[in-house]
Design an enzyme around this catalytic site. Structure first.
Site, PDB file in Angstrom:
ATOM      1  N   ASP A  76       1.440   3.980  -3.255  1.00 25.93           N
ATOM      2  CA  ASP A  76       1.002   3.180  -2.103  1.00 25.93           C
ATOM      3  C   ASP A  76       1.117   1.690  -2.388  1.00 25.93           C
ATOM      4  OD1 ASP A  76      -1.060   2.945  -3.931  1.00 25.93           O
ATOM      5  OD2 ASP A  76      -2.596   3.821  -2.664  1.00 25.93           O
ATOM      6  N   ASN A  85     -14.457   6.332  -0.976  1.00 24.85           N
ATOM      7  CA  ASN A  85     -14.653   6.981   0.331  1.00 24.85           C
ATOM      8  C   ASN A  85     -13.832   8.273   0.435  1.00 24.85           C
ATOM      9  OD1 ASN A  85     -12.118   5.957   0.387  1.00 24.85           O
ATOM     10  ND2 ASN A  85     -12.371   4.711   2.227  1.00 24.85           N
ATOM     11  N   HIS A  97     -10.582   8.530  -0.277  1.00 28.28           N
ATOM     12  CA  HIS A  97      -9.167   8.365   0.056  1.00 28.28           C
ATOM     13  C   HIS A  97      -8.266   8.771  -1.106  1.00 28.28           C
ATOM     14  CE1 HIS A  97      -8.852   3.813  -1.235  1.00 28.28           C
ATOM     15  NE2 HIS A  97      -8.690   4.612  -2.262  1.00 28.28           N
ATOM     16  N   GLU A 128      -6.850   7.199   4.334  1.00 28.50           N
ATOM     17  CA  GLU A 128      -8.259   6.871   4.511  1.00 28.50           C
ATOM     18  C   GLU A 128      -8.982   7.989   5.266  1.00 28.50           C
ATOM     19  OE1 GLU A 128      -8.560   4.408   2.349  1.00 28.50           O
ATOM     20  OE2 GLU A 128      -9.412   2.920   3.698  1.00 28.50           O
TER      21      GLU A 128
HETATM   22  C1  GLP Z   1      -7.069   2.395  -4.495  1.00 29.90           C
HETATM   23  C2  GLP Z   1      -5.666   2.979  -4.277  1.00 29.90           C
HETATM   24  C3  GLP Z   1      -5.559   4.399  -4.726  1.00 29.90           C
HETATM   25  C4  GLP Z   1      -6.419   4.589  -5.949  1.00 29.90           C
HETATM   26  C5  GLP Z   1      -7.856   4.519  -5.513  1.00 29.90           C
HETATM   27  C6  GLP Z   1      -8.852   4.587  -6.631  1.00 29.90           C
HETATM   28  O1  GLP Z   1      -7.465   1.561  -3.471  1.00 29.90           O
HETATM   29  N1  GLP Z   1      -5.192   2.875  -2.945  1.00 29.90           N
HETATM   30  O2  GLP Z   1      -4.220   4.745  -4.954  1.00 29.90           O
HETATM   31  O3  GLP Z   1      -6.142   5.826  -6.555  1.00 29.90           O
HETATM   32  O4  GLP Z   1      -8.083   3.374  -4.698  1.00 29.90           O
HETATM   33  O5  GLP Z   1      -8.838   3.397  -7.363  1.00 29.90           O
HETATM   34  P1  GLP Z   1      -9.534   3.220  -8.780  1.00 29.90           P
HETATM   35  O6  GLP Z   1      -8.775   4.094  -9.730  1.00 29.90           O
HETATM   36  O7  GLP Z   1      -9.353   1.747  -9.095  1.00 29.90           O
HETATM   37  O8  GLP Z   1     -10.945   3.639  -8.651  1.00 29.90           O
END
Ligand code: GLP
Length: 247
Positions: free
Chosen positions: A67, A136, A138, A143
């Site tokens: 992403d 959340n 996602h 989302e």
């Molecule tokens: C981000 C990304 C995701 C990621 C998730 C968790 O915003 N869009 O691809 O896996 O949130 O992030 P983190 O590993 O920093 O907790």
């Protein structure tokens, strides 16, 4: 879906890196899709270490970025581009023409999504998708409310994502939309690893793995994926029922 609980984030990361290495060894032209973020950071570091030690060739690997933030340029340190560049590409011999990352600055984001779907389709699908989970629920930028039937698409970001997402940036950013692979890519991927660590992820992990499956918690789709492995450290697994303990 299988769940593996490790006693530490370090062990979780070592094992996730090993899974990636095993796939690259078996299929040097594999299609790999990785998430950026804090969770897979140590996995990437372990992957680089192991790959260097074993002299593993990444030149034929097709790399897909999960992403990207819309409107954030690739040289911004909070972009997913920047993460992959600094954590992986500068250390391993990936071929530039086999790296496919969303351009969050593209004028035509729909075209950008179509391009990504075509690359994945033309290479016979994704061999391994390694994803994290947002606070959340996602996955990528799928989302809450995201359809389970989407391939690549652009999504308005939830307020949890726009506030938690500030942690990646030096200055406060106006984050509104994300461009992302869809949940259908996750279901169709030949292997899925979903990673989470730390106590702050325990509540959403409980909801995703043992709550009602549905698109309010996009990561709950993992319940329907037999070839998915959820890799947790003991803190992230702490609220799970029938948690049979660490590996
Ligand atoms: C981000 C990304 C995701 C990621 C998730 C968790 O915003 N869009 O691809 O896996 O949130 O992030 P983190 O590993 O920093 O907790």
């Amino acid at each position: 879906m299988e769940t593996k609980v490790y006693s530490t984030y370090y062990e979780l990361s070592e094992n996730a890196a090993k899974e990636i290495i095993d796939i690259v060894k078996k299929k040097p032209s594999a299609v790999l899709c990785l998430a950026s973020g804090e969770t897979p950071k140590l996995t990437c570091q372990k992957l680089v270490e192991k790959a260097k030690l074993e002299n593993i060739d990444f030149s034929k690997i097709v790399f897909i970025g999960l992403d990207e933030w819309v409107g954030i340029p690739p040289d911004n340190e909070g972009s997913c581009h920047f993460f992959f560049q600094t954590q992986l590409f500068k250390h391993l011999n990936f071929s530039e023409q086999r790296i496919h990352l969303f351009n969050g600055m593209a004028d035509d984001l729909t075209k950008e999504c179509g391009k990504m779907d075509t690359v994945i389709f033309d290479h016979g699908g994704i061999d391994l998708m390694l994803v994290g989970i947002g606070m959340n629920g996602h996955v990528g930028f799928n989302e809450p409310g995201a359809s389970f039937l989407n391939y690549s698409h652009v999504m308005d970001l939830d307020s949890v994502t726009t506030s938690v997402g500030q942690k990646y940036f030096k200055e406060t950013m106006d984050l509104k939309r994300g461009i992302t692979l869809g949940l259908k890519h996750l279901v169709e991927s030949k292997k899925v690893l979903m990673l989470a660590n730390g106590e702050r992820k325990a509540r959403i992990i409980k909801a995703a793995l043992q709550g009602r499956m549905g698109n309010l918690v996009p990561a709950s789709i993992v319940q329907t994926i037999p070839h998915a492995t959820v890799m947790l450290d003991k803190e992230a697994a702490s609220l799970l029922e029938n948690n049979s303990g660490c590996l």
